[in-house]
Design a protein around this motif. Sequence first.
Motif, PDB file in Angstrom:
ATOM      1  N   GLN A 116      89.691   6.382  75.532  1.00 14.38           N
ATOM      2  CA  GLN A 116      88.365   5.812  75.710  1.00 14.38           C
ATOM      3  C   GLN A 116      87.290   6.643  75.026  1.00 14.38           C
ATOM      4  OE1 GLN A 116      87.694   2.757  77.187  1.00 14.38           O
ATOM      5  NE2 GLN A 116      85.733   3.124  76.190  1.00 14.38           N
ATOM      6  N   SER A 117      87.425   7.971  75.111  1.00 14.21           N
ATOM      7  CA  SER A 117      86.413   8.826  74.474  1.00 14.21           C
ATOM      8  C   SER A 117      86.455   8.672  72.960  1.00 14.21           C
ATOM      9  CB  SER A 117      86.633  10.289  74.863  1.00 14.21           C
ATOM     10  OG  SER A 117      87.910  10.744  74.449  1.00 14.21           O
ATOM     11  N   ALA A 118      87.662   8.590  72.395  1.00 13.49           N
ATOM     12  CA  ALA A 118      87.794   8.401  70.947  1.00 13.49           C
ATOM     13  C   ALA A 118      87.292   7.019  70.542  1.00 13.49           C
ATOM     14  CB  ALA A 118      89.248   8.584  70.522  1.00 13.49           C
ATOM     15  N   LYS A 119      87.545   6.037  71.391  1.00 15.32           N
ATOM     16  CA  LYS A 119      87.074   4.672  71.114  1.00 15.32           C
ATOM     17  C   LYS A 119      85.547   4.625  71.103  1.00 15.32           C
ATOM     18  CE  LYS A 119      89.343   1.344  72.972  1.00 15.32           C
ATOM     19  NZ  LYS A 119      89.924   0.348  73.903  1.00 15.32           N
ATOM     20  N   ASP A 120      84.930   5.288  72.075  1.00 13.58           N
ATOM     21  CA  ASP A 120      83.465   5.322  72.142  1.00 13.58           C
ATOM     22  C   ASP A 120      82.885   6.036  70.920  1.00 13.58           C
ATOM     23  OD1 ASP A 120      83.612   4.026  74.569  1.00 13.58           O
ATOM     24  OD2 ASP A 120      83.333   5.850  75.763  1.00 13.58           O
ATOM     25  N   LYS A 121      83.544   7.119  70.513  1.00 18.22           N
ATOM     26  CA  LYS A 121      83.068   7.869  69.348  1.00 18.22           C
ATOM     27  C   LYS A 121      83.175   7.018  68.084  1.00 18.22           C
ATOM     28  CE  LYS A 121      83.898  12.115  66.691  1.00 18.22           C
ATOM     29  NZ  LYS A 121      84.748  13.330  66.547  1.00 18.22           N
ATOM     30  N   ALA A 122      84.286   6.307  67.934  1.00 13.59           N
ATOM     31  CA  ALA A 122      84.478   5.457  66.754  1.00 13.59           C
ATOM     32  C   ALA A 122      83.483   4.308  66.745  1.00 13.59           C
ATOM     33  CB  ALA A 122      85.906   4.924  66.727  1.00 13.59           C
ATOM     34  N   ARG A 123      83.237   3.712  67.906  1.00  8.16           N
ATOM     35  CA  ARG A 123      82.282   2.603  67.983  1.00  8.16           C
ATOM     36  C   ARG A 123      80.889   3.066  67.572  1.00  8.16           C
ATOM     37  NH1 ARG A 123      83.325   1.142  72.641  1.00  8.16           N
ATOM     38  NH2 ARG A 123      84.553  -0.727  72.190  1.00  8.16           N
ATOM     39  N   GLN A 124      80.482   4.233  68.062  1.00  5.96           N
ATOM     40  CA  GLN A 124      79.163   4.753  67.711  1.00  5.96           C
ATOM     41  C   GLN A 124      79.079   5.076  66.226  1.00  5.96           C
ATOM     42  OE1 GLN A 124      76.437   5.064  69.972  1.00  5.96           O
ATOM     43  NE2 GLN A 124      75.497   5.133  67.933  1.00  5.96           N
ATOM     44  N   ALA A 125      80.133   5.670  65.689  1.00  5.33           N
ATOM     45  CA  ALA A 125      80.149   6.017  64.271  1.00  5.33           C
ATOM     46  C   ALA A 125      80.053   4.759  63.410  1.00  5.33           C
ATOM     47  CB  ALA A 125      81.415   6.798  63.931  1.00  5.33           C
ATOM     48  N   CYS A 126      80.802   3.720  63.765  1.00  6.23           N
ATOM     49  CA  CYS A 126      80.759   2.471  63.000  1.00  6.23           C
ATOM     50  C   CYS A 126      79.362   1.858  63.048  1.00  6.23           C
ATOM     51  CB  CYS A 126      81.799   1.483  63.532  1.00  6.23           C
ATOM     52  SG  CYS A 126      83.519   1.943  63.179  1.00  6.23           S
ATOM     53  N   GLN A 127      78.730   1.907  64.210  1.00  7.94           N
ATOM     54  CA  GLN A 127      77.373   1.385  64.340  1.00  7.94           C
ATOM     55  C   GLN A 127      76.388   2.180  63.488  1.00  7.94           C
ATOM     56  OE1 GLN A 127      76.556   1.479  68.547  1.00  7.94           O
ATOM     57  NE2 GLN A 127      77.812  -0.320  68.985  1.00  7.94           N
ATOM     58  N   ASP A 128      76.617   3.487  63.398  1.00  3.12           N
ATOM     59  CA  ASP A 128      75.679   4.361  62.700  1.00  3.12           C
ATOM     60  C   ASP A 128      75.796   4.290  61.175  1.00  3.12           C
ATOM     61  OD1 ASP A 128      74.697   5.196  65.121  1.00  3.12           O
ATOM     62  OD2 ASP A 128      75.796   7.102  65.136  1.00  3.12           O
ATOM     63  N   VAL A 129      77.025   4.131  60.646  1.00  4.12           N
ATOM     64  CA  VAL A 129      77.205   4.298  59.197  1.00  4.12           C
ATOM     65  C   VAL A 129      77.647   3.043  58.463  1.00  4.12           C
ATOM     66  CG1 VAL A 129      77.732   6.738  59.523  1.00  4.12           C
ATOM     67  CG2 VAL A 129      79.610   5.095  59.329  1.00  4.12           C
ATOM     68  N   PHE A 130      78.215   2.064  59.146  1.00  7.41           N
ATOM     69  CA  PHE A 130      78.550   0.803  58.492  1.00  7.41           C
ATOM     70  C   PHE A 130      77.318  -0.104  58.518  1.00  7.41           C
ATOM     71  CE2 PHE A 130      83.354   1.061  59.639  1.00  7.41           C
ATOM     72  CZ  PHE A 130      83.546   1.966  58.609  1.00  7.41           C
ATOM     73  N   HIS A 131      77.164  -0.909  57.474  1.00  9.10           N
ATOM     74  CA  HIS A 131      76.005  -1.791  57.380  1.00  9.10           C
ATOM     75  C   HIS A 131      76.407  -3.206  57.780  1.00  9.10           C
ATOM     76  CE1 HIS A 131      73.584   0.956  54.415  1.00  9.10           C
ATOM     77  NE2 HIS A 131      74.125   1.619  55.422  1.00  9.10           N
ATOM     78  N   LEU A 132      75.878  -3.663  58.903  1.00 12.00           N
ATOM     79  CA  LEU A 132      76.243  -4.959  59.460  1.00 12.00           C
ATOM     80  C   LEU A 132      75.273  -6.041  59.003  1.00 12.00           C
ATOM     81  CD1 LEU A 132      77.941  -6.665  61.467  1.00 12.00           C
ATOM     82  CD2 LEU A 132      76.332  -5.950  63.252  1.00 12.00           C
TER      83      LEU A 132
END
Length: 213
Positions: A116-132
Amino acid sequence: MDSKANLADVSAASERFFRFYVAHCESPDLDTLFALLQAGHSLNDRLQKGAGLDFFNIPEFTALKCLRNYFHHHEELRHVVSIFPVGDYPIVTDLLYLCLVPRESVMMAIDQIKSQSAKDKARQACQDVFHLYGQVVNINPALFNFVVAAYERLKEANVVLTGVAVEKFEQSYRYEEENGFSHVINGKLETMAGSVDDLLANIMRTRGLSRSG
């Protein structure tokens, strides 16, 4: 294995990483993309063993690693990724190419992470650096900015960097420094042809149809 041999491994992995990066810059396709993602993954392993450093605190690496792991285990889904020249469409950006992934694929990549902690970290990273943009995600800005961060981390670790690809990268890096340009890109997309979200969704549909045909 002694420390010199470990650093030599890091140096070799770095040369391979930048070679795939230059290939992806010059003639990008799915093969260059996934070769670069794999090379970054391997380089992180070598850097940990050889210098006691890693890329885990670089959000671009965390986000790209999430996608790399997903497509590594679901190679049959790689066709959903679309890479094409910006000049083919009425888009204004500081990128020459776009690398688009369905938002659904990014979400599935995050959901496959067990911790869960790794999932939360990945979700935040994707939100921060990928352009949606609606249901489409442009990952190219994260990819290019990660390469800059990786280079700076390797220099911090005093890794010997050699090879033609490294020389090309460093020439560009020095040019940016000498002329006061940022080493990282913005990667934002603009268009005079209505909505960027709608334009990218249409591009993904038409390119998907052309591939299936």
